[in-house]
Design a protein around this motif. Structure first.
Motif, mmCIF file in Angstrom:
data_model
loop_
_atom_site.group_PDB
_atom_site.id
_atom_site.type_symbol
_atom_site.label_atom_id
_atom_site.label_comp_id
_atom_site.label_asym_id
_atom_site.label_seq_id
_atom_site.Cartn_x
_atom_site.Cartn_y
_atom_site.Cartn_z
ATOM 1 N N LEU A 177 76.204 49.301 43.153
ATOM 2 C CA LEU A 177 74.637 49.542 43.738
ATOM 3 C C LEU A 177 74.143 48.576 42.926
ATOM 4 N N THR A 178 73.599 48.404 41.408
ATOM 5 C CA THR A 178 72.388 47.484 41.538
ATOM 6 C C THR A 178 72.731 45.632 41.764
ATOM 7 N N GLY A 179 74.464 45.876 41.743
ATOM 8 C CA GLY A 179 74.645 44.035 42.396
ATOM 9 C C GLY A 179 74.636 44.176 43.783
ATOM 10 N N TRP A 180 74.785 45.244 45.018
ATOM 11 C CA TRP A 180 74.117 44.650 45.889
ATOM 12 C C TRP A 180 72.825 44.445 46.487
ATOM 13 N N LEU A 181 71.783 45.666 44.819
ATOM 14 C CA LEU A 181 70.303 45.451 44.818
ATOM 15 C C LEU A 181 70.095 43.622 45.317
ATOM 16 N N MET A 182 70.779 43.515 43.113
ATOM 17 C CA MET A 182 70.555 42.222 42.781
ATOM 18 C C MET A 182 70.873 40.972 43.790
ATOM 19 N N LEU A 183 71.815 41.155 44.588
ATOM 20 C CA LEU A 183 71.918 39.797 45.920
ATOM 21 C C LEU A 183 71.492 39.793 46.630
ATOM 22 N N PHE A 184 70.732 40.572 47.246
ATOM 23 C CA PHE A 184 69.369 40.749 47.970
ATOM 24 C C PHE A 184 68.000 40.340 47.625
ATOM 25 N N VAL A 185 67.756 40.735 46.323
ATOM 26 C CA VAL A 185 66.510 40.344 45.933
ATOM 27 C C VAL A 185 67.239 38.992 45.551
ATOM 28 N N PHE A 245 68.322 48.139 56.453
ATOM 29 C CA PHE A 245 67.457 47.563 56.956
ATOM 30 C C PHE A 245 66.658 48.494 56.398
ATOM 31 N N GLU A 246 65.929 49.541 56.314
ATOM 32 C CA GLU A 246 65.542 50.468 57.013
ATOM 33 C C GLU A 246 64.633 51.245 55.441
ATOM 34 N N ASN A 247 66.070 51.249 54.624
ATOM 35 C CA ASN A 247 66.205 51.978 53.618
ATOM 36 C C ASN A 247 66.671 51.274 52.504
ATOM 37 N N PHE A 248 66.191 49.668 52.792
ATOM 38 C CA PHE A 248 66.560 48.762 51.535
ATOM 39 C C PHE A 248 65.319 47.376 51.297
ATOM 40 N N PHE A 249 64.858 47.706 52.556
ATOM 41 C CA PHE A 249 64.182 46.654 52.573
ATOM 42 C C PHE A 249 62.956 46.900 51.529
ATOM 43 N N LEU A 250 62.360 47.725 51.554
ATOM 44 C CA LEU A 250 60.880 47.970 50.482
ATOM 45 C C LEU A 250 61.339 47.819 48.485
ATOM 46 N N PRO A 251 62.432 48.245 48.869
ATOM 47 C CA PRO A 251 63.000 47.978 47.290
ATOM 48 C C PRO A 251 63.211 46.465 47.134
ATOM 49 N N VAL A 252 63.476 45.514 47.489
ATOM 50 C CA VAL A 252 63.594 44.081 47.524
ATOM 51 C C VAL A 252 62.576 43.907 47.518
ATOM 52 N N LEU A 253 61.864 43.965 48.712
ATOM 53 C CA LEU A 253 60.687 43.266 48.381
ATOM 54 C C LEU A 253 59.941 43.724 47.831
ATOM 55 N N THR A 254 59.202 44.914 46.656
ATOM 56 C CA THR A 254 58.623 44.950 45.435
ATOM 57 C C THR A 254 59.239 44.062 44.792
ATOM 58 N N ILE A 255 61.112 43.632 44.248
ATOM 59 C CA ILE A 255 61.129 43.563 43.451
ATOM 60 C C ILE A 255 60.489 41.104 43.304
ATOM 61 N N SER A 256 61.437 41.757 44.687
ATOM 62 C CA SER A 256 61.491 39.712 44.656
ATOM 63 C C SER A 256 60.125 39.826 44.237
ATOM 64 N N LEU A 257 58.755 40.308 45.064
ATOM 65 C CA LEU A 257 57.567 39.835 45.222
ATOM 66 C C LEU A 257 57.140 40.064 43.414
ATOM 67 N N TYR A 258 58.083 40.124 42.374
ATOM 68 C CA TYR A 258 56.967 40.220 41.239
ATOM 69 C C TYR A 258 57.581 39.042 41.478
ATOM 70 N N GLY A 259 58.889 38.598 40.996
ATOM 71 C CA GLY A 259 59.557 37.699 40.195
ATOM 72 C C GLY A 259 59.573 36.674 40.609
ATOM 73 N N MET A 260 58.737 36.548 42.236
ATOM 74 C CA MET A 260 58.930 35.484 43.641
ATOM 75 C C MET A 260 58.207 34.141 42.169
ATOM 76 N N GLY A 261 56.992 35.090 42.550
ATOM 77 C CA GLY A 261 55.934 34.128 41.382
ATOM 78 C C GLY A 261 55.797 33.179 40.572
ATOM 79 N N TYR A 262 56.784 34.129 39.714
ATOM 80 C CA TYR A 262 56.426 33.672 38.089
ATOM 81 C C TYR A 262 57.914 31.761 38.953
ATOM 82 N N ILE A 263 58.995 32.423 39.721
ATOM 83 C CA ILE A 263 59.367 30.513 39.459
ATOM 84 C C ILE A 263 58.598 30.403 40.618
ATOM 85 N N ALA A 264 57.786 30.578 41.339
ATOM 86 C CA ALA A 264 57.159 28.884 42.358
ATOM 87 C C ALA A 264 56.005 28.941 40.975
ATOM 88 N N ARG A 265 55.672 29.975 40.432
ATOM 89 C CA ARG A 265 54.402 28.136 39.211
ATOM 90 C C ARG A 265 55.182 27.624 38.623
#
Length: 346
Positions: free
Chosen positions: A130-138, A210-230
């Motif tokens: 289950l976490t693997g699916w979350l990691m994949l979309f993130v 999309f309705e039940n999975f986008f918010l957790p994916v977006l929450t994790i992605s935003l936090y990690g995205m900034g570090y990689i972008a910098r």
């Protein structure tokens, strides 16, 4: 390369043994064992009764020998109970017929969870999937977005676009998941905001939408995205100031060709290592997000195991986390060699 990988595998094995032994000792400290005895036995047990219960259930004795039992390199403990029935680590419902002498991690026997009353191996594999699916979309959302932001910011250092994207990257990295997650739930999943999404991801375990999975994916992605972008921005800025890029400009090579053909590959060397390090962070960092959105994956299971003092499940989660960190570091080193020709020559 083959010799390098063999050396790294040897170091990984030694590291894994040391780390798992440390985790085993910490989870089997006396206060934790007393909690297990009282939760499985009787809350009003005396100290003598606790000691007797621990001894009868294989929690007594030397920690090193018990670690060897848990690994499966030493025979499992056996003991005859007061009723004359033989009990032991390898004598359980998971082993049919004649019980084996060895029943540890190496034999694929992870033990039984005291909270979920099920085989630990089945629990971990299910929750890890289950976490693997979350990691994949993130990763599908985070990595391309971060690289695009970093490359655009680093192409023209000091420009308005650079300052805007850099500010966004710093802001996203500085905002913890539990803050952004609560904000997203309030804005997009509660009656106080716009109900575009569900505030819980429990149903995503059976059917990802999309309705039940986008918010957790977006929450994790935003936090990690900034570090990689910098990191990408800093690497891109350094490459764009290199001598060979200046030479290409003087020769009249167009700016898009300079970026795509000359600068991009070298600029991705440093971010590649950072991206690979996101995998262990995702595996263990999703604890907050999975708990916040009630997504019953690996992080949620780790919280349940720690909160309920489920020693066998907690040990299994720790082993998985250790191996994910070590394997991703190995892949990172190998990929770094392929991206950087100077490492191969050395």
């Amino acid at each position: 390369m083959g010799l390098f990988i063999l050396r790294r595998l040897g170091v990984m094995l030694l590291t894994a043994l040391c780390l798992t032994f440390i985790v085993f000792v910490l989870t089997n400290l006396q206060p934790n064992l007393e909690k297990v005895a009282k939760s499985e036995g009787n809350v009003r047990m005396t100290d003598a009764q606790v000691t007797q219960w621990l001894d009868n259930n294989g929690f007594g004795g030397n920690s090193l020998f018990r670690y060897a039992e848990w690994l499966g390199v030493a025979p499992g403990w056996t003991k005859t109970g007061d009723d004359g029935e033989l009990r032991g680590r390898c004598i359980n419902s998971r082993n049919e017929g004649t019980p084996p002498r060895f029943c540890g991690i190496l034999q694929g026997d992870w033990g039984e969870s005291t909270v979920f009353k099920a085989d630990v191996g089945d629990i971990v594999s299910t929750r890890l999937g289950l976490t693997g699916w979350l990691m994949l979309f993130v990763m599908l959302l985070m990595i391309p977005s971060a690289l695009i932001v970093g490359v655009l910011a680093g192409m023209r250092e000091g420009s308005k676009l650079d300052r805007s994207l850099s500010t966004f990257s710093i802001a996203s990295t500085a905002t913890p998941e539990y803050v952004s997650g609560v904000i997203f739930i309030t804005l997009f999943a509660s009656s106080a905001g716009v109900k575009w999404f569900k505030g819980t991801a429990t149903s995503a375990a059976d059917d990802i939408t999309f309705e039940n999975f986008f918010l957790p994916v977006l929450t994790i992605s935003l936090y990690g995205m900034g570090y990689i972008a910098r990191m990408t921005r800093a690497s891109m800025t350094e490459v764009m100031a290199a001598q060979y890029v200046r030479t290409a400009r003087l020769k009249g090579v167009s700016f898009p060709n300079i970026v795509l053909k000359h600068a991009l590959r070298n600029a991705l060397i440093a971010p590649f290592t950072v991206i690979m390090l996101q995998f262990p962070w995702l595996l263990n960092g999703v604890v907050i997000v999975e708990s916040l959105f009630n997504y019953k994956g690996f992080g949620w299971t780790l919280v349940q195991a720690a909160g309920n003092n489920d020693i066998e499940l907690l040990l299994a989660c720790s082993v998985v986390a250790v191996f994910v960190v070590l394997i991703t570091q190995l892949i990172s080193d190998i990929g770094y060699v392929f991206l950087n020709p100077r490492i191969r020559i050395a």
